[in-house]
Motif scaffolding. Structure first.
Motif, PDB file in Angstrom:
ATOM      1  N   GLU A   4      -2.351   9.381   7.927  1.00 42.70           N
ATOM      2  CA  GLU A   4      -1.323   8.456   8.423  1.00 42.70           C
ATOM      3  C   GLU A   4      -0.706   8.885   9.751  1.00 42.70           C
ATOM      4  O   GLU A   4       0.255   8.254  10.207  1.00 42.70           O
TER       5      GLU A   4
ATOM      6  N   ARG B  96       0.751  10.280  -6.546  1.00 46.18           N
ATOM      7  CA  ARG B  96       0.271  10.651  -7.893  1.00 46.18           C
ATOM      8  C   ARG B  96       1.323  11.487  -8.631  1.00 46.18           C
ATOM      9  O   ARG B  96       0.999  12.447  -9.326  1.00 46.18           O
TER      10      ARG B  96
ATOM     11  N   HIS C 131      -0.992  13.875   3.372  1.00 52.57           N
ATOM     12  CA  HIS C 131      -1.514  12.551   3.726  1.00 52.57           C
ATOM     13  C   HIS C 131      -0.767  11.970   4.918  1.00 52.57           C
ATOM     14  O   HIS C 131      -1.380  11.416   5.832  1.00 52.57           O
TER      15      HIS C 131
ATOM     16  N   ASP D  47       5.994  12.089  -0.940  1.00 53.26           N
ATOM     17  CA  ASP D  47       4.806  11.253  -1.140  1.00 53.26           C
ATOM     18  C   ASP D  47       4.339  11.547  -2.560  1.00 53.26           C
ATOM     19  O   ASP D  47       3.638  12.518  -2.817  1.00 53.26           O
TER      20      ASP D  47
ATOM     21  N   SER E 244      -1.290   1.751  -7.875  1.00 52.78           N
ATOM     22  CA  SER E 244      -2.703   1.412  -7.636  1.00 52.78           C
ATOM     23  C   SER E 244      -3.638   2.607  -7.776  1.00 52.78           C
ATOM     24  O   SER E 244      -4.831   2.472  -7.538  1.00 52.78           O
ATOM     25  N   LYS E 245      -3.119   3.775  -8.138  1.00 52.22           N
ATOM     26  CA  LYS E 245      -4.011   4.944  -8.267  1.00 52.22           C
ATOM     27  C   LYS E 245      -4.219   5.242  -9.763  1.00 52.22           C
ATOM     28  O   LYS E 245      -4.700   4.377 -10.472  1.00 52.22           O
TER      29      LYS E 245
ATOM     30  N   CYS F  56       2.440   5.242  -6.183  1.00 55.68           N
ATOM     31  CA  CYS F  56       1.472   4.146  -6.203  1.00 55.68           C
ATOM     32  C   CYS F  56       1.204   3.719  -7.646  1.00 55.68           C
ATOM     33  O   CYS F  56       0.961   4.582  -8.492  1.00 55.68           O
TER      34      CYS F  56
ATOM     35  N   GLU G 148       4.466  16.482  -0.789  1.00 54.12           N
ATOM     36  CA  GLU G 148       3.493  15.640  -1.503  1.00 54.12           C
ATOM     37  C   GLU G 148       3.252  16.233  -2.891  1.00 54.12           C
ATOM     38  O   GLU G 148       3.134  17.450  -3.033  1.00 54.12           O
TER      39      GLU G 148
ATOM     40  N   MET H  66       7.993   7.772  -2.754  1.00 54.86           N
ATOM     41  CA  MET H  66       7.161   6.614  -3.062  1.00 54.86           C
ATOM     42  C   MET H  66       6.145   7.023  -4.122  1.00 54.86           C
ATOM     43  O   MET H  66       5.803   8.195  -4.236  1.00 54.86           O
TER      44      MET H  66
ATOM     45  N   THR I  82       0.827  -1.221   0.000  1.00 54.20           N
ATOM     46  CA  THR I  82       0.000   0.000   0.000  1.00 54.20           C
ATOM     47  C   THR I  82       0.858   1.266   0.000  1.00 54.20           C
ATOM     48  O   THR I  82       2.037   1.246   0.383  1.00 54.20           O
ATOM     49  N   GLY I  83       0.204   2.357  -0.348  1.00 51.04           N
ATOM     50  CA  GLY I  83       0.865   3.658  -0.293  1.00 51.04           C
ATOM     51  C   GLY I  83       1.191   4.037   1.139  1.00 51.04           C
ATOM     52  O   GLY I  83       2.227   4.666   1.413  1.00 51.04           O
ATOM     53  N   THR I  84       0.320   3.659   2.043  1.00 48.22           N
ATOM     54  CA  THR I  84       0.561   3.954   3.460  1.00 48.22           C
ATOM     55  C   THR I  84       1.831   3.249   3.933  1.00 48.22           C
ATOM     56  O   THR I  84       2.685   3.858   4.584  1.00 48.22           O
TER      57      THR I  84
ATOM     58  N   ASN J 100       4.865   5.032   2.438  1.00 45.39           N
ATOM     59  CA  ASN J 100       5.204   6.276   3.151  1.00 45.39           C
ATOM     60  C   ASN J 100       5.790   5.984   4.523  1.00 45.39           C
ATOM     61  O   ASN J 100       6.755   6.619   4.949  1.00 45.39           O
TER      62      ASN J 100
END
Ligand SMILES: Cc1ncc(COP(=O)(O)O)c(C=O)c1O
Length: 349
Positions: free
Chosen positions: A93, A178, A88, A175, A205-206, A203, A142, A201, A61-63, A66
């Motif tokens: 988080e 995106r 985020h 972060d 998944s986005k 993702c 971010e 990092m 995961t992104g969490t 991070n």
């Protein structure tokens, strides 16, 4: 559970494409704890290449990405990470950082664009010379900035922030959940943004459209420690090549079509602005997010979301506004459907 005709709640709701499904079915796999999964290893190599970093680590995961990223830089429990108030890492988080790593945040408000500025960084990195208690180990940025509407932190600002952080002797973590959206919208290569930070990092998944997964990228020595932390946090996900195969397709195909998401988001904002003038400024839509201030047409945001759901359109509440996010599963017709839903909701009010 709602089922939506048009699901604009997030770019995380995408379904794997037929190409991804095929790649997943045929993926060569091994045990990722042992570093034996060739597909995971290929994705990590590709991520390192695209970001211009020495090494990369694939995590669920992104969490987690991070949390590994910030932890790498923090040298003691109770030490501070500085960030913008809406970041985020410092909001969703914040408890994760406290529980996993004993990290607290010092935050400041950078204004409506949401990104960290050199001026804010300077004030947040002011040393605690009087009490000599507060220790700042890291500055986190971010890009794009989710809570500010998917705004793009300009490369010049990032360079200026980096300079301030370097002068203070503090490393920078990005972060970049995106970052590909930021790159496509600004025309600045992903690696150019990454060159200004120590670790980052992103993702898959986005917006890139994979079902699962994020990558932590940075110097080889830090990524070696990141791997240890991934195992420590319970992220040694064995034959993860099945997921990494989709990640590789996402990384290859995703960036090529992100401009379509941005164009559709802009058109969606224009449509909503026509239906409810003043609720959204389409010129402020830089990437794939549209934030609507329902107070302008006199609607409660949660009720608006419920009414949109009844019309078959999924949206969420973020920063007190109704947020809609375009992605690979949203077509031009879906944008029309969403605008028609807003017309019904505002018209019935
Ligand atoms: C900017 C940003 N960073 C990190 C994350 C965390 O990603 P994940 O949901 O995969 O844990 C998100 C999730 O929405 C995000 O928007």
């Amino acid at each position: 559970m709602h089922t939506y005709r048009v699901d604009l709640r997030s770019d995380t709701v995408t379904k794997p494409s037929p190409t991804m499904r095929k790649a997943m079915a045929e993926a060569e796999v091994g045990d990722d704890w042992y570093g034996d999964d060739p597909t995971v290893n290929r994705l990590q190599d590709r991520a390192a290449e695209v970001t211009g970093k020495e090494a990369a680590l694939y995590v669920p995961t992104g969490t987690m990405a991070n949390q590994i990223g910030v932890r790498l830089h923090v040298s003691g429990s109770g030490h501070l990470v500085v960030a913008t108030a809406g970041a985020h890492v410092a909001t969703t988080e914040v408890m994760t950082s406290a529980v996993l790593s004993g990290i607290a945040y010092r935050v400041g408000d950078p204004g409506p664009k949401g990104w960290m500025t050199a001026e804010l960084a300077r004030s947040l990195l002011e040393p605690d010379t009087y009490y000599d208690v507060e220790v700042v180990d890291l500055l986190a940025v971010e890009n794009t900035v989710g809570a500010a509407g998917g705004t793009v932190m300009p490369i010049d600002e990032l360079r200026a922030v980096r300079k301030v952080a370097s002068q203070a002797g503090v490393p920078v973590h990005l972060d970049g959940a995106r970052i590909f959206n930021a790159s496509v919208a600004s025309g600045v290569a992903v690696a150019e943004f990454c060159a200004e930070v120590d670790t980052m990092m992103f993702c898959v998944s986005k917006g890139l459209g994979a079902p699962i997964g994020s990558l932590v990228c940075g110097p080889a020595e830090l990524i070696r420690e990141a791997r240890r932390l991934k195992i420590l946090f319970g992220g040694a996900w064995r034959q993860a090549g099945i997921m990494a195969a989709a990640g590789l397709v996402a990384l290859e195909e995703g960036p090529k079509r992100l401009h379509e998401d941005h164009e559709r988001a802009r058109r969606l904002a224009e449509g909503v602005a026509e239906v409810a003038p003043g609720s959204v400024d389409p010129r402020e839509v830089e990437t794939n997010m549209v934030y609507v201030d329902t107070g302008v047409p006199g609607l409660d945001a949660l009720q608006a979301i419920e009414r949109l759901a009844q019309e078959g359109v999924g949206a969420t509440l973020v920063s007190g506004k109704v947020r809609m996010v375009t992605h690979v599963d949203i077509s031009d017709d879906d944008v029309d459907t969403a605008i028609a839903a807003w017309r019904a909701v505002v018209g019935a009010h």
